[in-house]
Write an enzyme that holds these catalytic residues in place. Structure first.
Site, PDB file in Angstrom:
ATOM      1  N   ARG A 180     135.568 111.412  58.058  1.00  0.00           N
ATOM      2  CA  ARG A 180     136.801 110.626  58.028  1.00  0.00           C
ATOM      3  C   ARG A 180     137.472 110.538  59.402  1.00  0.00           C
ATOM      4  NH1 ARG A 180     134.197 109.816  54.341  1.00  0.00           N
ATOM      5  NH2 ARG A 180     134.744 109.862  52.125  1.00  0.00           N
ATOM      6  N   SER A 230     141.304 107.500  47.721  1.00  0.00           N
ATOM      7  CA  SER A 230     141.479 108.952  47.784  1.00  0.00           C
ATOM      8  C   SER A 230     142.691 109.279  48.649  1.00  0.00           C
ATOM      9  CB  SER A 230     140.229 109.619  48.366  1.00  0.00           C
ATOM     10  OG  SER A 230     139.116 109.422  47.522  1.00  0.00           O
ATOM     11  N   GLU A 300     144.667 111.485  53.598  1.00  0.00           N
ATOM     12  CA  GLU A 300     143.705 110.495  54.053  1.00  0.00           C
ATOM     13  C   GLU A 300     144.404 109.139  54.186  1.00  0.00           C
ATOM     14  OE1 GLU A 300     139.587 108.635  52.298  1.00  0.00           O
ATOM     15  OE2 GLU A 300     139.756 110.802  52.401  1.00  0.00           O
TER      16      GLU A 300
END
Length: 307
Positions: A180, A230, A300
């Site tokens: 990420r 998410s 996130e």
């Protein structure tokens, strides 16, 4: 000449609007007005718009489909450039007698749509992206992944611009893709286009896998409600969703913001959730998980604008 007038000259009046509610441009369906929303039709007009903002010292932010994004209830002071409307051209070229497929696509291209096209052509490696709601540019910036696949497995290079509008090509290694994260994030670069390569496969097996992953998403993810995907990154050695569930937070609400009772890794908008409610819920979840498991949850979802 005002900033809006200059942007109109660069991008066309039909591509520039003022006081646009960002709730209409995010998958969360949350967000107050941006001072200006502009949809560039070409890379060069995007770069020219960025340079204009820099010269006037006006804040700007670039979005694709508005997934993975929470915009404050008071909106964004500056210019939002939205690239998924126009910067989405795709070229495909078969190589090595059809054994490989070379794809070059604009950063505004929808990831799931491109993945389906590649899979339907009988090339493997992009099945994991089926159903991911973001754009290609955002997917590269965060090295998006799912079900064992991720962007760094298929990328060859990316054409990027820096905050001053200087353009260059970065190789896969130079992109520094990790979990990420990427150099695009750390250096606040802007993806313009991405080059990828795929291997020939069994089209029936590929499409069967695409169908299986699509079904898994429908069964396990709360696709029936607006969300940003998410909400938290996976802590090392743990799964965010399981930590949240084990903390007894499935279904936890702050106003119309709720931890999904279908998948605890998602925060969903149950109707009229505000950005403030979502952010408070995220803080509460992190605090309660830390109290029980001594693990902090890193968001996130990106938060921009005024809350």
């Amino acid at each position: 000449m005002t900033l809006v007038e200059e942007l109109n000259n660069i991008m066309g009046q039909e591509n520039v609007c003022e006081k646009e509610l960002m709730k209409n441009h995010t998958t969360f369906r949350i967000g107050g007005p941006a001072d200006i929303l502009a949809c560039p039709e070409t890379d060069s007009s995007l770069i020219e718009g960025i340079r204009l903002c820099q010269s006037r010292k006006v804040p700007f932010y670039i979005i694709g489909n508005g997934s993975n994004l929470l915009v404050g209830d008071r909106g964004f002071r500056g210019v939002i450039f939205k690239i998924c409307k126009n910067l989405n051209a795709v070229t495909m070229e078969e190589r090595d007698a059809g054994e490989k497929l070379y794809v070059k696509a604009g950063a505004g291209c929808m990831l799931a749509k491109l993945a389906k096209e590649v899979s339907a052509a009988g090339y493997t490696g992009f099945e994991f992206a089926t159903g991911i709601p973001g754009t290609l540019g955002g997917a590269v910036a965060m090295n998006a992944g799912a079900y064992g696949g991720e962007m760094r497995q298929i990328i060859q290079s990316a054409r990027i611009a820096d905050q001053e509008g200087n353009i260059r090509e970065l190789s896969l290694d130079e992109l520094e893709l990790g979990y990420r994260k990427s150099r695009i994030q750390t250096e606040q670069l802007i993806a313009l286009s991405v080059s990828m390569e795929f291997q020939k496969g069994d089209v029936k097996a590929i499409l069967r896998k695409v169908d299986e992953l699509s079904q898994q998403r429908k069964e396990k993810q709360p696709l029936e409600y607006p969300s940003a995907g998410s909400t938290f990154k996976r802590p090392e050695g743990y799964f965010a969703g399981k930590l949240i569930q084990d903390a007894g937070l499935k279904g936890y609400r702050v106003g119309d913001a709720m931890v999904s009772d279908k998948h605890s890794g998602f925060v969903v908008n149950m109707g009229e959730a505000t950005a403030g409610q979502v952010r408070q819920l995220m803080r509460d979840v992190d605090e309660k998980v830390y109290e029980q498991f001594h693990v902090h949850l890193e968001p996130e979802v990106r938060c921009i604008g005024e809350f």
